[in-house]
Design a protein around this motif. Structure first.
Motif, PDB file in Angstrom:
ATOM      1  N   GLU A 277       0.833  -1.185   0.000  1.00 25.97           N
ATOM      2  CA  GLU A 277       0.000   0.000   0.000  1.00 25.97           C
ATOM      3  C   GLU A 277       0.881   1.254   0.000  1.00 25.97           C
ATOM      4  O   GLU A 277       1.988   1.246   0.539  1.00 25.97           O
ATOM      5  CB  GLU A 277      -0.913   0.015   1.236  1.00 25.97           C
ATOM      6  CG  GLU A 277      -1.862  -1.178   1.341  1.00 25.97           C
ATOM      7  CD  GLU A 277      -2.900  -1.215   0.227  1.00 25.97           C
ATOM      8  OE1 GLU A 277      -3.146  -0.150  -0.365  1.00 25.97           O
ATOM      9  OE2 GLU A 277      -3.456  -2.301  -0.029  1.00 25.97           O
ATOM     10  N   LYS A 278       0.353   2.318  -0.589  1.00 25.16           N
ATOM     11  CA  LYS A 278       1.136   3.538  -0.759  1.00 25.16           C
ATOM     12  C   LYS A 278       1.649   4.095   0.561  1.00 25.16           C
ATOM     13  O   LYS A 278       2.779   4.614   0.641  1.00 25.16           O
ATOM     14  CB  LYS A 278       0.302   4.600  -1.483  1.00 25.16           C
ATOM     15  CG  LYS A 278       1.123   5.755  -2.031  1.00 25.16           C
ATOM     16  CD  LYS A 278       0.283   6.641  -2.930  1.00 25.16           C
ATOM     17  CE  LYS A 278       1.140   7.725  -3.564  1.00 25.16           C
ATOM     18  NZ  LYS A 278       0.358   8.577  -4.502  1.00 25.16           N
ATOM     19  N   GLN A 279       0.867   3.969   1.624  1.00 25.11           N
ATOM     20  CA  GLN A 279       1.273   4.516   2.918  1.00 25.11           C
ATOM     21  C   GLN A 279       2.468   3.777   3.530  1.00 25.11           C
ATOM     22  O   GLN A 279       3.096   4.261   4.476  1.00 25.11           O
ATOM     23  CB  GLN A 279       0.111   4.526   3.909  1.00 25.11           C
ATOM     24  CG  GLN A 279      -0.440   3.160   4.277  1.00 25.11           C
ATOM     25  CD  GLN A 279      -1.624   2.768   3.396  1.00 25.11           C
ATOM     26  OE1 GLN A 279      -1.744   3.257   2.265  1.00 25.11           O
ATOM     27  NE2 GLN A 279      -2.496   1.929   3.915  1.00 25.11           N
ATOM     28  N   ASN A 280       2.787   2.587   2.980  1.00 28.59           N
ATOM     29  CA  ASN A 280       3.929   1.810   3.487  1.00 28.59           C
ATOM     30  C   ASN A 280       5.202   2.017   2.674  1.00 28.59           C
ATOM     31  O   ASN A 280       6.215   1.357   2.950  1.00 28.59           O
ATOM     32  CB  ASN A 280       3.580   0.310   3.476  1.00 28.59           C
ATOM     33  CG  ASN A 280       2.463  -0.025   4.445  1.00 28.59           C
ATOM     34  OD1 ASN A 280       2.370   0.558   5.521  1.00 28.59           O
ATOM     35  ND2 ASN A 280       1.606  -0.964   4.064  1.00 28.59           N
TER      36      ASN A 280
END
Length: 307
Positions: free
Chosen positions: A118-121
């Motif tokens: 995921e982008k937040q990771n």
């Protein structure tokens, strides 16, 4: 805001994946066909004289172990975020390797692995990849310096030790200085956030991987009747790996860089240049080209997590 149709997005993603795979194969083909040092007729003769079924399987086992240990390293580090299977880790490592083959020092691998999450990771995955590669680099420097001492290059070895100590000293002095929100102190804090057992396993797997691919080179020289005392041979191999890792390069040029450095050092041992070039090319083919071919499948079947 302009919204891109879903079909157009799918087509764009497919084209990017196809471009990555095509570029990877193009660079590999170009190096194998246009490098003047690769004299295929002589290589063919060498192979026909020296190979056996057992020898081929033995060498392939080393290549499998080398890449499998890298997959286990990555799986181990990612557990600090969330658990993944060996199969998923294999897709990420091999797919990222393919994406990074034509980027300087494999930097594309960082972005390649991040796209599986995921982008937040993203920042965490890039950091974990830095830890993964960092351990390998530390081992390369450590064994390389030992190799330089054994070969008698004391000035080079002491110079590298001084540079390393100087870098560490400068890092301690400037660790609180922040640049765009980042500092060495924050980096160290993030490293310490990873459980010790994960670090210990990462270090152990990194050591095993280094011993595997360095001894694969050693056994290939033995297979071609190059009999140099073990300490001198291993010191030369570790020195070549150290110097080639310091120089900026691309994965698809890796064998050319290692080959040039290896020719210089092995020439002092009286080893035929043709044998040195062949072995460095074979190492590159088995440990980079074959995994990239497999990774191409994962790239083409890749489904991005980013929205």
């Amino acid at each position: 805001m302009i919204t891109i149709p879903h079909k157009a997005t799918q087509f764009l993603v497919f084209m990017v994946k196809l471009l990555i795979v095509t570029a990877a194969f193009y660079f590999i083909f170009k190096q194998l066909t246009e490098n003047p040092k690769l004299q295929w007729s002589q290589f063919q003769q060498l192979v026909s004289e020296k190979t056996s079924l057992f020898g081929v399987l033995f060498v392939l086992a080393f290549s499998f172990a080398n890449r499998f240990l890298e997959i286990l390293k990555w799986q181990n580090l990612v557990t600090s975020l969330h658990p993944i299977s060996v199969g998923e880790a294999s897709k990420q490592v091999l797919g990222a390797l393919t994406a990074g083959i034509f980027t300087p020092n494999g930097l594309g691998e960082y972005a390649g692995k991040a796209l599986y999450f995921e982008k937040q990771n993203t920042k965490q995955i890039i950091f974990l990849n830095l830890v993964c590669n960092g351990v390998q680099m530390i081992l390369t420097i450590l064994f390389g310096i030992i190799g330089l001492f054994i070969l008698g290059y004391w000035t080079w070895a002491l110079g590298l030790i001084a540079a390393t100590v100087g870098f560490l000293g400068l890092s301690l002095v400037t660790k609180t200085i922040t640049i765009k929100g980042y500092s060495i102190e924050k980096l160290l804090d993030k490293i310490n956030e990873i459980p010790r057992r994960i670090h210990q396993k990462n270090n152990f797997l990194g050591l095993c991987r280094y011993l595997i691919f360095s001894h694969q080179t050693y056994f290939l020289f033995l297979a071609f009747n190059i009999h140099v005392p073990y300490p001198i041979m291993m010191a030369t191999i570790t020195t070549v790996y150290l110097l080639s890792s310091i120089l900026p390069s691309f994965q698809f040029l890796d064998f050319a860089v290692k080959g040039s450095i290896a020719v210089f050092f092995f020439d002092k041992l009286g080893v035929n240049e043709l044998v040195v070039v062949f072995i460095t090319t074979l190492m590159w083919f088995l440990n980079v080209v074959v995994p990239v071919v497999i990774g191409s499948y994962f790239v083409l079947n890749f489904k991005p997590k980013w929205k």
